[in-house]
Structures are given as structure tokens and as C-alpha cells.
Write a protein that holds these residues in place. Structure first.
Motif, PDB file in Angstrom:
ATOM      1  N   SER A   1      -8.738  -0.079 -67.857  1.00  0.00           N
ATOM      2  CA  SER A   1      -7.602   0.803 -68.176  1.00  0.00           C
ATOM      3  C   SER A   1      -6.991   1.399 -66.918  1.00  0.00           C
ATOM      4  O   SER A   1      -5.768   1.440 -66.780  1.00  0.00           O
ATOM      5  CB  SER A   1      -8.060   1.941 -69.092  1.00  0.00           C
ATOM      6  OG  SER A   1      -8.504   1.432 -70.298  1.00  0.00           O
ATOM      7  N   PHE A   2      -7.841   1.879 -66.012  1.00  0.00           N
ATOM      8  CA  PHE A   2      -7.298   2.506 -64.800  1.00  0.00           C
ATOM      9  C   PHE A   2      -6.593   1.467 -63.916  1.00  0.00           C
ATOM     10  O   PHE A   2      -5.624   1.788 -63.240  1.00  0.00           O
ATOM     11  CB  PHE A   2      -8.394   3.217 -64.012  1.00  0.00           C
ATOM     12  CG  PHE A   2      -8.749   4.559 -64.594  1.00  0.00           C
ATOM     13  CD1 PHE A   2      -7.805   5.576 -64.647  1.00  0.00           C
ATOM     14  CD2 PHE A   2     -10.007   4.810 -65.098  1.00  0.00           C
ATOM     15  CE1 PHE A   2      -8.116   6.815 -65.192  1.00  0.00           C
ATOM     16  CE2 PHE A   2     -10.334   6.043 -65.645  1.00  0.00           C
ATOM     17  CZ  PHE A   2      -9.380   7.054 -65.701  1.00  0.00           C
TER      18      PHE A   2
ATOM     19  N   GLY B   1      -3.356   0.476 -65.996  1.00  0.00           N
ATOM     20  CA  GLY B   1      -2.454   1.603 -66.217  1.00  0.00           C
ATOM     21  C   GLY B   1      -2.082   1.759 -67.672  1.00  0.00           C
ATOM     22  O   GLY B   1      -1.162   2.498 -68.018  1.00  0.00           O
ATOM     23  N   GLN B   2      -2.761   1.049 -68.558  1.00  0.00           N
ATOM     24  CA  GLN B   2      -2.516   1.087 -70.004  1.00  0.00           C
ATOM     25  C   GLN B   2      -3.879   1.076 -70.687  1.00  0.00           C
ATOM     26  O   GLN B   2      -4.888   0.789 -70.053  1.00  0.00           O
ATOM     27  CB  GLN B   2      -1.733  -0.147 -70.423  1.00  0.00           C
ATOM     28  CG  GLN B   2      -0.337  -0.222 -69.852  1.00  0.00           C
ATOM     29  CD  GLN B   2       0.713   0.187 -70.856  1.00  0.00           C
ATOM     30  OE1 GLN B   2       0.482   0.184 -72.054  1.00  0.00           O
ATOM     31  NE2 GLN B   2       1.872   0.548 -70.359  1.00  0.00           N
ATOM     32  N   PRO B   3      -3.920   1.360 -71.989  1.00  0.00           N
ATOM     33  CA  PRO B   3      -5.231   1.393 -72.650  1.00  0.00           C
ATOM     34  C   PRO B   3      -6.025   0.099 -72.497  1.00  0.00           C
ATOM     35  O   PRO B   3      -7.245   0.143 -72.376  1.00  0.00           O
ATOM     36  CB  PRO B   3      -4.875   1.639 -74.117  1.00  0.00           C
ATOM     37  CG  PRO B   3      -3.589   2.378 -74.059  1.00  0.00           C
ATOM     38  CD  PRO B   3      -2.845   1.831 -72.889  1.00  0.00           C
TER      39      PRO B   3
ATOM     40  N   GLU C   1      -2.517  10.622 -60.946  1.00  0.00           N
ATOM     41  CA  GLU C   1      -2.621   9.187 -61.248  1.00  0.00           C
ATOM     42  C   GLU C   1      -3.085   9.004 -62.687  1.00  0.00           C
ATOM     43  O   GLU C   1      -3.924   8.169 -62.986  1.00  0.00           O
ATOM     44  CB  GLU C   1      -3.579   8.536 -60.253  1.00  0.00           C
ATOM     45  CG  GLU C   1      -3.032   8.560 -58.838  1.00  0.00           C
ATOM     46  CD  GLU C   1      -4.044   8.154 -57.777  1.00  0.00           C
ATOM     47  OE1 GLU C   1      -5.254   8.252 -58.040  1.00  0.00           O
ATOM     48  OE2 GLU C   1      -3.616   7.766 -56.683  1.00  0.00           O
ATOM     49  N   LEU C   2      -2.525   9.828 -63.575  1.00  0.00           N
ATOM     50  CA  LEU C   2      -2.927   9.755 -64.983  1.00  0.00           C
ATOM     51  C   LEU C   2      -2.234   8.588 -65.677  1.00  0.00           C
ATOM     52  O   LEU C   2      -1.189   8.121 -65.228  1.00  0.00           O
ATOM     53  CB  LEU C   2      -2.556  11.070 -65.686  1.00  0.00           C
ATOM     54  CG  LEU C   2      -3.117  12.342 -65.046  1.00  0.00           C
ATOM     55  CD1 LEU C   2      -2.573  13.575 -65.747  1.00  0.00           C
ATOM     56  CD2 LEU C   2      -4.633  12.337 -65.113  1.00  0.00           C
ATOM     57  N   LEU C   3      -2.824   8.155 -66.780  1.00  0.00           N
ATOM     58  CA  LEU C   3      -2.247   7.041 -67.541  1.00  0.00           C
ATOM     59  C   LEU C   3      -1.371   7.619 -68.650  1.00  0.00           C
ATOM     60  O   LEU C   3      -1.873   8.260 -69.580  1.00  0.00           O
ATOM     61  CB  LEU C   3      -3.347   6.167 -68.136  1.00  0.00           C
ATOM     62  CG  LEU C   3      -4.399   5.670 -67.141  1.00  0.00           C
ATOM     63  CD1 LEU C   3      -5.375   4.730 -67.828  1.00  0.00           C
ATOM     64  CD2 LEU C   3      -3.747   4.972 -65.958  1.00  0.00           C
ATOM     65  N   ASP C   4      -0.086   7.386 -68.539  1.00  0.00           N
ATOM     66  CA  ASP C   4       0.882   8.027 -69.423  1.00  0.00           C
ATOM     67  C   ASP C   4       0.653   7.755 -70.908  1.00  0.00           C
ATOM     68  O   ASP C   4       0.945   8.594 -71.746  1.00  0.00           O
ATOM     69  CB  ASP C   4       2.304   7.580 -69.054  1.00  0.00           C
ATOM     70  CG  ASP C   4       2.823   8.344 -67.857  1.00  0.00           C
ATOM     71  OD1 ASP C   4       2.176   9.349 -67.487  1.00  0.00           O
ATOM     72  OD2 ASP C   4       3.844   7.946 -67.284  1.00  0.00           O
ATOM     73  N   SER C   5       0.150   6.572 -71.219  1.00  0.00           N
ATOM     74  CA  SER C   5       0.086   6.216 -72.643  1.00  0.00           C
ATOM     75  C   SER C   5      -1.186   6.712 -73.335  1.00  0.00           C
ATOM     76  O   SER C   5      -1.355   6.521 -74.527  1.00  0.00           O
ATOM     77  CB  SER C   5       0.199   4.700 -72.798  1.00  0.00           C
ATOM     78  OG  SER C   5      -0.747   4.081 -71.962  1.00  0.00           O
ATOM     79  N   LEU C   6      -2.069   7.361 -72.583  1.00  0.00           N
ATOM     80  CA  LEU C   6      -3.293   7.893 -73.187  1.00  0.00           C
ATOM     81  C   LEU C   6      -3.136   9.389 -73.454  1.00  0.00           C
ATOM     82  O   LEU C   6      -2.289  10.054 -72.863  1.00  0.00           O
ATOM     83  CB  LEU C   6      -4.488   7.691 -72.250  1.00  0.00           C
ATOM     84  CG  LEU C   6      -4.906   6.274 -71.912  1.00  0.00           C
ATOM     85  CD1 LEU C   6      -6.133   6.308 -71.018  1.00  0.00           C
ATOM     86  CD2 LEU C   6      -5.189   5.476 -73.159  1.00  0.00           C
TER      87      LEU C   6
ATOM     88  N   LEU D   1     -12.559   8.280 -70.673  1.00  0.00           N
ATOM     89  CA  LEU D   1     -12.653   7.115 -69.785  1.00  0.00           C
ATOM     90  C   LEU D   1     -13.237   7.506 -68.434  1.00  0.00           C
ATOM     91  O   LEU D   1     -14.056   6.797 -67.859  1.00  0.00           O
ATOM     92  CB  LEU D   1     -11.271   6.494 -69.585  1.00  0.00           C
ATOM     93  CG  LEU D   1     -10.719   5.644 -70.727  1.00  0.00           C
ATOM     94  CD1 LEU D   1      -9.344   5.113 -70.375  1.00  0.00           C
ATOM     95  CD2 LEU D   1     -11.645   4.476 -71.048  1.00  0.00           C
TER      96      LEU D   1
END
Lengths: 456, 299
Positions: free
Chosen positions: A233-234, A237-239, B95-100, B108
Motif C-alpha cells: 500500500s505504501f 499509494g493506494q489500498p 506522505e499519507l495515502l489519500d484514499s485510506l 498499516l
């Protein structure tokens, strides 16, 4: 008015890359003209290459200009001043006028000596109207349907350039015929007027996906929680990688269906109705999909690597191994359905008068290069994606030239191995780059979202 | 004036003659400094001074062009997993994941660490009022920064590095955050290094201060020592004073006939008498706040 003219020109000469592209396009075109007159054979392999180079660079300059508009159009200062928005929209129209005029001149200079068919393409006015209509429609659509923060990014729109390079497929009257030129020009102008009316008056710019995103906000999907899933995921950049690939497949299927719908529409509009049925343009989209798609996904993996340097504890070499594995997985997830469907279409649907299996072989052998180019792309900038487009364009061009040129047929067997060799070279380059990667040079870029949606 | 890099035991961070060049531009030059365990270091500098670049090199995101940089005794560019586990980092741009959602993001992150302090995170989420059930993409800058901070401290790092951590927070949240930072740093083995533009934050929290100007470390040492050693001195003489007084540690000088205003480093009380005797002038000394010192050093 002066501001509009200046803005229109700026779209072509704003960056150094654009200026270089323009110079290369003009020089290649001049060389092509000279070569055509000396060789007296428009189908010569060298002349064809020069034509491809000129067309390719010119197309990329145009796509670059549309990209620039997207970036500028969302600046906060611009969004606060309606007058500057109008100037930008006017500049966009003027920029397409320049492109169409230049294209029409080129068509007149290198066009066929034979008498023109009763279709618009080839005549000065018809060529101008057609190019203007197509360019304006593409520029407007580019503003409306893309968003750089999404995996379905503007890079997918390199398709515009790629299809532009195979414009001859569409332009041949015996394949598709053409709609009347002024219909296309009118369609482009209507799109531009509609877009400008909304863009100038919109109080707050929001993307077409805004309402959908708001609805989805409440229903966040489930995710797997494990070390492997977290790393995936990291990096992506998406689930999950599957989700990203599903988006890519879906996007390209939409393009594919849109192309088929467009072909049906064009068939209804055209002057002559008695040409054979041909689905090659739609199939070409399926062939381009995995090449561009895997490049986009691999680019995301490269940019995501910084997030994991401290969190995962993995060394740079281990991160590269994981990213490369995920990139190959994405190639399988995107390539199998799209290439598979393309193969089925090639087998069962009618096509142009050349063997579509050859473009299929070219695109399949291009995918490793696109993958490793993506892994080299630590920046959310167009440069490397443009290189991917160049590869794709070169492949398409080569396919066309080799099939159509008498001397080129002997070289057919060389193209796929050569492309695979390029892929191997890029792999070595990618490994070396990852092992010593300096993330300071690729800090997360502050993005200016076109149609920026900010909801508190 | 510089912090004595060779004193004390094993430092958490040891930097020697560090330089960083990108293209033809030197963005860091000749930096030598140590960070001892348990200290709170504030990194101060103008925009583009090199704060973020320095932190990037310290944490191994970037190799130094010259000199060396060691964290927990390891070369920072090749940090092993064991050393990385002891580091928490909040980058300037999250650096966060926008869709979560925030909760998914935390889950995670927890999966990547063997030791994750769930009670601490739960408490901070409650106190900071972090909305964990909403997607990151719809959160405000401050809310995002809070989540980024939680991600950095959940595994209880020995070294916490924060790049402008409070810049997006409102005054209430900033105060809470700084209080929490002090709590985190209470442990004698935990070290905090943070960069900031907000001088008042630094004064409230940091024991040591580094001031970076044009890629050079112009001050690294105790905050109190810095305040004591920098003074604004006014000389009023009976005759005109020369434009160059040739004083040691001179930061700035404004001359107006018989009156000269100086800012000097390395100040001590004996210097007042020396100046008075040397120039036959009346000498008044004024102590400066950190903000004034910072402005003077950048004037």
C-alpha cells in the motif's frame, strides 16, 4: 486580446523542453521535405522516419501545452480572478488555432500530389477545420476528465499523442471515411464555449469526480492488514495493487469502448458509406493500454519508495526487488486482460489491410521498457512518461513503416528483440539508480491540482 | 561558540564536515555537530536555508557529498533495519495515502512495527480529536499533520525527527502538541530533533538550538548559552567612532556619528569595561530574545 495571444504562444514555448521539442519538430520536418524531393518516393523508410519524428515531437509539444494549461488553470490566484480565467481559456483556443494552422500547412506541403478525394482531409480548408476541431476537443477533454492525484492520470492521455501518430489509420477514406470537416470544427467550438462558460463563472472549481468522491467518503473499503500489505500500500499509494490495476483496465476499456462508439458515430456522419468495416483503431487502444498503464503504476511504485525507507526497515536494494516484483504483477494484471482481448479482436473482427499481430508483438515487447522507465521515474513529471510515449510512438511507427515499406519487411524480425534488449538495458539502469537513490532530489512535489477540490 | 562535538558519551547523531551539493549548488557546507541522547534540539532557519535537506541527509534519504553522518553509530545512508526501527519521522509534506482513512493508515503502519503503543495512540487520538473514520483526502492540513505525527510516534522511537511539525496546527492544537512533545521527550534516552519557523515554539520546548543560514550551521548549542552570549551593545562616545571597530564576534553594526549600535556574539560582562575603556564611550547592554537574535543573524 494581446494577453490572449501571448498566453496562447506561452503554451508552446513556456519550458525549455517545449522549445527544444519545437526546434526538433521543425528541423525534422524540413529534413523530411528535402528528403522527399530528393528521393522522389514518399514511402521511403528514411522519409517515413523523419515524418514520424516531426509528427511525434509536434504532438508532444501540443500535449505538453495542454498539460501546462491544466497546471496553470487551477492556481489559486487564477481562480480568484475571472478575467485571467477568460484569458487562459482564450489562450487555449488560440493555441489550438496555431496548432491547426501549422498542421494544415504541413498537410499542404507534404500532402498527396494526386487529385484530392471528395473528402475534406487534404484540402487546405478541410485540413485546418478538421485539425482545429480535433485539437480543441482533445484540449477541452483533457481538462475535464483527468486528475494528477489519481492513478488514472494525465499520463494515460499520452494516448492522445499515440493515436495522433497513427492518424493515417483514421484518415484513410477506404478505412473509415471522414465526417465533414466543419462538423468537427463546430463540435470543438461548442465544447470550448461550454467549458469556458463554466470555467469563467464557476465560483469554486471542483472536478467532475467531486460528487462521486463525496459519496464514497462515507464508505471506505476494507483493507488487508499485514506487513506485506502495508509495504504494498505504501509503495503503490493506494489500498492495493489489484485496485490500481483494476482502475487501469477499466480506464482503457472505457477508452476502447469510446473509440468504437466514435467509429460508429463517424460512420454515420461520413460522406461515403460503402467502405469495409474496420476495428483496428479500437484494437490499437487495447494494445497501448498495458504499455502506458504499467508505466504509470511503476512510476507510482518509484515515488512511493521514499515512504518506506524508514518505516519498513528495508534497504534500497530490497525495496527495488519488491517494487520490481509488484510492477511485473501489475503488468500481468493489466496486460493479460487487455492483450488477451486485443488478440481475440484481432482473430475474430475485421481489420485494416495489414497484419495486426505485428503491432501486438511490438506492444508486448515494449512493456518491459515501459515498466523499467516507470521504475526510473521518481518525479511526478512528464519527462519520463514522454519517453515512454516516444517508445510507444517509435514502436507504432516502426510497425507501420516495416509493414508498408518494401525494404522494411526484411527487418520485421528485428523489432521485438530490439525492444526487449532496450528493456534489459533499462532494467540495469533502474537497478543502479535505485541502489544509490537520493530522495532529496525527488522530494514530494507540491501539486497544484487542476480543479482542486478542498473540502473541510 | 559551536557546540562541543567531541564531548560526552556516544551521541545519537554524529555529523562531521558534512557537505551536500546538488547540481552545481552547495546546499549544505561544513557541518559538524553531535546530538546527545535525551536532548531536544530545535532547528531554526529561513525558508531555503537547508533545514529539510539537513534532516534528509541525517535520516539517510540522501547521501552526503562530503563528510560523514552517523545515526546510532551507523552510516545514515546505509541504516540497518534495527537503527531505522528506533527512528520516527514526520516529514514537512506528509506522505499519507489519500484514499485510506486515518484508522486504516494507522493499522498499516502498526503492521510494519513489532512494538506499537496502541494505548498511547488511542489516548492521543482522543486528546487531539483526530477524525480516524474519514478519508485522508478530505482532512484539513492540521488534521493530516496530527495523523502524520501519530504514525511517527506509535512505535516509541528513541529518535524523533519532525520537519516543521506545528506549521499547520491551530494555536490550541499547537500548544497540545508541544506539551505532548515534552512528555515524549521526558524519557532520558529519547531524543527529539525538530525544525521550525516558529521561534516561540522552539523557545518553549527546545533545550538546544541549531541555526542554519545558507546551508551553514551558524550556531549549535544550548539555547540559554545562545541568549547569554548574544547582546545588543550601544556605544555613545565623545567623538565620532570609526565605521569598522574591528571587534570579535561582530554580527551587525549601525554607526551614526558618535553613536554605534552593535550586535555581538561571545558576550561576557568583562567586554563591557573593555569597550568603555577602549573607545572612551558610555556602554549600554541589552539582552535579546531568540527571535531578535535570529533576525540579527539573518540581517
Amino acid at each position: 486580446m494581446k494577453g490572449v495571444l501571448k498566453t496562447g504562444l506561452q503554451f508552446y514555448i513556456r519550458t525549455r523542453a517545449q522549445r527544444w521539442l519545437l526546434v526538433v519538430a521543425v528541423l525534422s520536418f524540413a529534413a523530411e521535405l528535402l528528403a522527399t524531393r530528393r528521393v522522389c518516393c514518399s514511402r521511403s523508410f528514411a522519409v517515413g522516419l523523419l515524418a514520424g519524428l516531426a509528427g511525434g515531437t509536434a504532438t508532444m509539444t501540443a500535449v505538453y501545452s495542454a498539460w501546462n494549461f491544466r497546471l496553470i488553470s487551477a492556481l489559486r490566484t487564477v481562480s480568484l480572478i475571472p478575467h485571467s480565467r477568460l484569458q487562459l481559456a482564450g489562450g487555449m483556443l488560440f493555441a489550438q488555432l496555431i496548432a491547426a494552422a501549422a498542421g494544415a500547412v504541413v498537410v499542404m506541403l507534404v500532402g498527396p500530389d494526386a487529385p484530392l478525394p471528395s473528402l475534406a482531409w487534404g484540402s487546405p480548408r478541410g485540413s485546418f477545420e478538421m485539425l482545429f476541431g480535433c485539437a480543441l476537443s482533445c484540449a477541452v477533454l483533457l481538462q475535464v476528465i483527468t486528475g494528477p492525484s489519481r492513478i488514472v492520470s494525465v499520463v494515460s492521455l499520452t494516448l492522445v499523442g499515440a493515436v495522433g501518430l497513427r492518424a493515417d489509420l483514421f484518415m484513410k477514406p477506404e478505412i473509415l471515411g471522414m465526417p465533414k470537416a466543419h462538423v468537427l470544427a463546430l463540435a470543438g467550438i461548442i465544447l470550448w464555449v461550454t467549458f469556458t462558460a463554466w470555467y469563467v463563472r464557476a465560483w469554486r472549481l471542483a472536478g467532475p469526480y467531486a460528487a462521486w468522491s463525496r459519496a464514497r467518503e462515507r464508505v471506505a473499503g476494507q483493507i488487508r492488514v499485514s506487513r506485506e500489505a502495508a509495504i504494498e500500500s505504501f509503495l503503490v499509494g493506494q489500498p492495493s495493487l489489484r485496485r490500481v490495476c483494476r482502475q487501469q483496465v477499466l480506464t482503457w476499456m472505457i477508452y476502447h469502448l469510446a473509440m468504437i462508439a466514435m467509429m460508429v458515430g463517424m460512420k454515420l456522419l461520413i460522406v461515403r458509406h460503402n467502405f469495409p468495416v474496420n476495428y483496428s483503431a479500437g484494437t490499437m487502444i487495447l494494445l497501448y493500454g498495458p504499455v502506458v498503464g504499467v508505466n504509470v503504476v511503476a512510476g507510482c511504485l518509484a515515488r512511493g519508495s521514499r515512504r518506506l525507507w524508514l518505516r519498513s526497515g528495508e534497504a534500497r536494494s530490497a525495496l527495488y526487488t519488491i517494487a520490481a516484483r509488484l510492477a511485473w504483477q501489475s503488468l500481468a494484471l493489466i496486460g493479460v486482460p487487455l492483450f488477451g482481448l486485443a488478440a481475440l479482436e484481432i482473430r475474430f473482427l475485421p481489420h485494416a489491410d495489414f497484419d495486426m499481430l505485428f503491432p501486438l508483438a511490438i506492444c508486448v515487447s515494449l512493456t518491459p521498457s515501459a515498466l523499467y522507465l516507470g521504475l526510473l521515474n521518481f518525479r511526478r513529471r512528464l519527462n519520463l512518461s514522454f519517453l515512454a510515449l516516444y517508445l510507444l510512438a517509435a514502436g507504432s511507427l516502426l510497425a507501420g513503416l516495416l509493414v508498408e515499406s518494401a525494404q522494411g519487411r526484411h527487418l520485421l524480425w528485428m523489432a521485438p528483440p530490439a525492444l526487449l534488449a532496450i528493456g534489459c538495458g533499462l532494467r540495469t539502469l533502474a537497478r543502479r539508480r535505485w541502489y544509490g537513490i537520493d530522495w532529496l532530489e525527488f522530494r514530494a512535489e507540491r501539486e497544484t491540482l487542476p480543479f482542486a477540490v478542498r473540502r473541510g | 561558540m559551536m557546540y562541543d562535538a567531541d564531548a560526552g558519551g556516544a551521541p545519537v547523531i554524529r555529523v562531521r564536515d558534512l557537505g551536500k551539493v546538488i547540481g552545481a549548488k552547495a546546499i549544505l557546507s561544513n557541518i559538524s555537530v553531535d546530538v546527545e541522547p535525551g536532548s531536544i534540539v530545535g532547528l531554526l532557519g529561513k525558508n531555503g536555508a537547508g533545514k529539510t535537506s539537513l534532516l534528509d541527509v541525517l535520516l539517510g534519504f540522501s547521501p552526503p557529498s562530503s563528510g560523514s553522518c552517523r545515526v546510532f553509530g551507523e552510516d545514515s545512508f546505509h541504516l540497518p533495519a534495527a537503527a531505522k526501527r528506533r527512528i520516527g519521522f514526520v516529514p514537512q509534506q506528509d506522505e499519507l495515502l489519500d484514499s485510506l482513512t486515518g484508522a486504516q493508515q494507522l493499522a498499516l503502519n502498526a503492521a510494519l512495527h513489532t512494538a506499537w503503543d496502541e494505548p498511547l495512540i488511542a489516548r492521543l487520538v482522543r486528546e487531539w480529536e483526530v477524525p480516524l473514520d474519514r478519508r485522508i483526502q478530505v482532512l484539513s492540513g492540521g488534521e493530516r499533520q496530527k495523523i502524520a505525527t501519530l504514525l511517527a510516534i506509535g512505535h516509541q522511537p528513541d529518535l524523533l525527527v519532525l520537519d516543521e511539525p506545528a506549521s499547520s496546527l491551530d494555536p490550541v492544537a499547537r500548544r497540545q502538541f508541544l506539551r505532548e512533545l515534552l512528555d515524549i521527550a521526558e524519557s532520558p534516552t529519547r531524543t527529539v530533533l525538530f525544525s521550525t519557523h516558529i521561534v516561540s515554539d522552539l523557545e518553549r520546548v527546545a533545550g538546544q538550538v541549531w541555526i542554519v543560514r545558507d546551508g551553514r550551521l551558524v550556531w549549535a548549542g544550548e539555547l540559554d548559552t545562545l541568549k547569554e552570549s548574544v547582546a545588543r551593545v550601544t556605544l555613545v562616545a565623545h567623538a565620532d567612532l570609526p565605521s569598522h571597530l574591528g571587534l570579535e564576534g561582530l554580527v551587525s553594526q549601525r554607526t551614526d556619528g558618535r553613536c554605534v549600535q552593535l550586535v555581538l556574539t561571545g558576550w561576557h560582562d568583562e567586554r563591557q569595561r573593555e569597550l568603555a575603556d577602549r573607545w572612551g564611550a558610555e556602554v549600554t547592554v541589552e539582552r535579546l530574545s531568540l527571535e531578535e537574535i535570529f533576525l540579527e543573524l539573518h540581517s
